[in-house]
Design an enzyme around this catalytic site. Structure first.
Site, PDB file in Angstrom:
ATOM      1  CB  SER A   1       2.487   7.822  -2.433  1.00  0.00           C
ATOM      2  OG  SER A   1       1.851   8.716  -3.331  1.00  0.00           O
TER       3      SER A   1
ATOM      4  CE1 TYR B   1      -0.830   3.885  -3.505  1.00  0.00           C
ATOM      5  CE2 TYR B   1      -0.946   6.273  -3.728  1.00  0.00           C
ATOM      6  CZ  TYR B   1      -0.266   5.087  -3.910  1.00  0.00           C
ATOM      7  OH  TYR B   1       0.994   5.095  -4.477  1.00  0.00           O
TER       8      TYR B   1
HETATM    9  N1  LIG Z   1       3.293   5.072 -10.177  1.00  0.00           N
HETATM   10  C1  LIG Z   1       3.189   6.195  -9.497  1.00  0.00           C
HETATM   11  O1  LIG Z   1       2.855   7.259 -10.048  1.00  0.00           O
HETATM   12  C2  LIG Z   1       3.484   6.213  -8.008  1.00  0.00           C
HETATM   13  C3  LIG Z   1       3.442   7.424  -7.330  1.00  0.00           C
HETATM   14  C4  LIG Z   1       3.752   7.456  -5.967  1.00  0.00           C
HETATM   15  C5  LIG Z   1       4.099   6.284  -5.316  1.00  0.00           C
HETATM   16  N2  LIG Z   1       4.136   5.125  -6.003  1.00  0.00           N
HETATM   17  C6  LIG Z   1       4.516   3.904  -5.278  1.00  0.00           C
HETATM   18  O2  LIG Z   1       5.700   3.392  -5.866  1.00  0.00           O
HETATM   19  C7  LIG Z   1       5.680   1.965  -5.795  1.00  0.00           C
HETATM   20  C8  LIG Z   1       5.891   1.390  -7.178  1.00  0.00           C
HETATM   21  O3  LIG Z   1       4.909   1.905  -8.047  1.00  0.00           O
HETATM   22  P1  LIG Z   1       4.914   1.482  -9.596  1.00  0.00           P
HETATM   23  O4  LIG Z   1       3.949   2.384 -10.286  1.00  0.00           O
HETATM   24  O5  LIG Z   1       6.302   1.379 -10.068  1.00  0.00           O
HETATM   25  O6  LIG Z   1       4.234   0.038  -9.452  1.00  0.00           O
HETATM   26  P2  LIG Z   1       3.856  -1.121 -10.462  1.00  0.00           P
HETATM   27  O7  LIG Z   1       2.380  -1.306 -10.465  1.00  0.00           O
HETATM   28  O8  LIG Z   1       4.578  -0.979 -11.754  1.00  0.00           O
HETATM   29  O9  LIG Z   1       4.474  -2.340  -9.645  1.00  0.00           O
HETATM   30  C9  LIG Z   1       3.880  -2.777  -8.463  1.00  0.00           C
HETATM   31  C10 LIG Z   1       4.203  -4.243  -8.320  1.00  0.00           C
HETATM   32  O10 LIG Z   1       3.614  -4.707  -7.103  1.00  0.00           O
HETATM   33  C11 LIG Z   1       3.089  -5.989  -7.352  1.00  0.00           C
HETATM   34  N3  LIG Z   1       2.054  -6.303  -6.385  1.00  0.00           N
HETATM   35  C12 LIG Z   1       0.785  -5.834  -6.333  1.00  0.00           C
HETATM   36  N4  LIG Z   1       0.135  -6.387  -5.311  1.00  0.00           N
HETATM   37  C13 LIG Z   1       1.012  -7.227  -4.699  1.00  0.00           C
HETATM   38  C14 LIG Z   1       0.928  -8.094  -3.589  1.00  0.00           C
HETATM   39  N5  LIG Z   1      -0.205  -8.237  -2.896  1.00  0.00           N
HETATM   40  N6  LIG Z   1       2.025  -8.799  -3.242  1.00  0.00           N
HETATM   41  C15 LIG Z   1       3.172  -8.694  -3.950  1.00  0.00           C
HETATM   42  N7  LIG Z   1       3.300  -7.912  -5.025  1.00  0.00           N
HETATM   43  C16 LIG Z   1       2.234  -7.183  -5.388  1.00  0.00           C
HETATM   44  C17 LIG Z   1       2.560  -5.932  -8.784  1.00  0.00           C
HETATM   45  O11 LIG Z   1       2.413  -7.235  -9.336  1.00  0.00           O
HETATM   46  C18 LIG Z   1       3.627  -5.108  -9.464  1.00  0.00           C
HETATM   47  O12 LIG Z   1       4.652  -5.922 -10.015  1.00  0.00           O
HETATM   48  C19 LIG Z   1       4.351   1.587  -5.152  1.00  0.00           C
HETATM   49  O13 LIG Z   1       4.550   1.384  -3.766  1.00  0.00           O
HETATM   50  C20 LIG Z   1       3.489   2.805  -5.392  1.00  0.00           C
HETATM   51  O14 LIG Z   1       2.459   2.940  -4.443  1.00  0.00           O
HETATM   52  C21 LIG Z   1       3.839   5.043  -7.340  1.00  0.00           C
END
Ligand SMILES: NC(=O)c1ccc[n+]([C@@H]2O[C@H](COP(=O)([O-])OP(=O)(O)OC[C@H]3O[C@@H](n4cnc5c(N)ncnc54)[C@H](O)[C@@H]3O)[C@@H](O)[C@H]2O)c1
Length: 273
Positions: free
Chosen positions: A149, A162
């Site tokens: 991230s 985080y």
């Molecule tokens: N959304 C944002 O703005 C953002 C920004 C920067 C980075 N990210 C990173 O991108 C990635 C995806 O983000 P997103 O917003 O699409 O996520 P999201 O929340 O839509 O999806 C995350 C998924 O991870 C699963 N999950 C959570 N804990 C878990 C565990 N212990 N074991 C297995 N699965 C688990 C959840 O059930 C979910 O399906 C993540 O790594 C996040 O940190 C997101």
């Protein structure tokens, strides 16, 4: 139609939602057999249904990535069902109100929240690599893409666990790339900015969203699919000479002078007057 992932087998953690779901669907659409490893069993089953209805191959495995037995089982399932492993995408992260929503400051953060964040967002990535690498090596090589991230690259006023976990993901990525490069395992990270996934949409306040948007160089926030395309690129043979890198997919959020948003505001005010 031939796809560039034909014959390849991928495990996508966090594949039931957001960028992980989009990654699984894109890879499956390009020919990969995909294991969707997620704690959210029902949503993962729904993604599998969509992929198979479109003629793709996928299975869902209920996985808590922070549990070593679960992480081992998701990889074993890929090999048992599809015969090999070529790609691991570590996308799962604890982004809900129970963990990220309570990740306040180093002084105040509940220690259980800190531990859970590190367990899912960093230890889980290590476990995925640990169990996948022997199969990638046995198959003649492969690709790992870890989702970090921009929170790892720039200071924010909340989210210390985080930020630490996602910075750890970058260090781990370079370590794996270095250790296993000679055995043809590539390992890269993607650092997204703001992805409009269901999780982010639910968690982000209107004020925070406006502040973040005012710093984007591109005119819109990213969709899960736009980040997924970057992940899929790094996992694909098109990136076969790329390893140990962090590809920032943030619409320019972190690539400009800190005063950019002030300048934009001034221009808008001048134009309006
Ligand atoms: N959304 C944002 O703005 C953002 C920004 C920067 C980075 N990210 C990173 O991108 C990635 C995806 O983000 P997103 O917003 O699409 O996520 P999201 O929340 O839509 O999806 C995350 C998924 O991870 C699963 N999950 C959570 N804990 C878990 C565990 N212990 N074991 C297995 N699965 C688990 C959840 O059930 C979910 O399906 C993540 O790594 C996040 O940190 C997101």
């Amino acid at each position: 139609m031939m796809g560039d992932f034909d014959g390849k087998v991928a495990v996508v953690t966090g594949g039931a939602s957001g960028a992980g779901e989009a990654t699984a669907k894109i890879m499956a659409g390009r020919g990969a057999a995909v294991v969707i490893a997620d704690v959210a069993q029902d949503r993962a089953a729904g993604v599998v249904k969509e992929i198979t209805a479109g003629g793709g191959r996928a299975v869902a495995v209920r996985t808590d990535v922070s549990d070593p037995a679960d992480a081992a089982a998701m990889v074993e399932r890929a090999v048992a069902d599809f015969g090999r492993l070529d790609v691991l995408v570590n996308c799962a992260a604890a982004l809900g109100p129970d963990v990220l929503g309570r990740d306040t400051t180093v002084v105040d953060v509940d220690l259980g929240v800190w531990e859970r964040s590190l367990a899912v967002d960093l230890f889980g990535v290590m476990l995925g690599c640990r169990f996948a690498i022997p199969h990638l090596v046995a198959g003649g090589g492969g690709a790992i893409v870890n989702v970090s991230s921009v929170a790892a690259l720039r200071g924010r006023w909340v989210g210390p666990a985080y930020a630490a976990a996602k910075a750890g993901v970058i260090g781990l990525t370079r370590n794996v790339a270095t250790t296993y490069g000679q055995r043809r395992v590539r390992c890269n990270a993607v650092a997204p900015g703001l992805i409009m996934s269901p999780a982010a949409t639910a968690m982000l306040s209107e004020a925070d969203r406006r502040i973040q948007e005012s710093h984007l160089l591109l005119p819109s926030r990213s969709t899960p699919e736009e980040v997924a395309e970057t992940v899929v690129f790094l996992a694909s043979d098109a990136a076969r000479y790329v390893t140990g890198q962090v590809l920032v997919a943030d619409g320019g959020l972190t690539s400009h002078s800190p005063s950019y948003a002030d300048w934009r505001r001034q221009v808008a005010e001048a134009e309006a007057s």
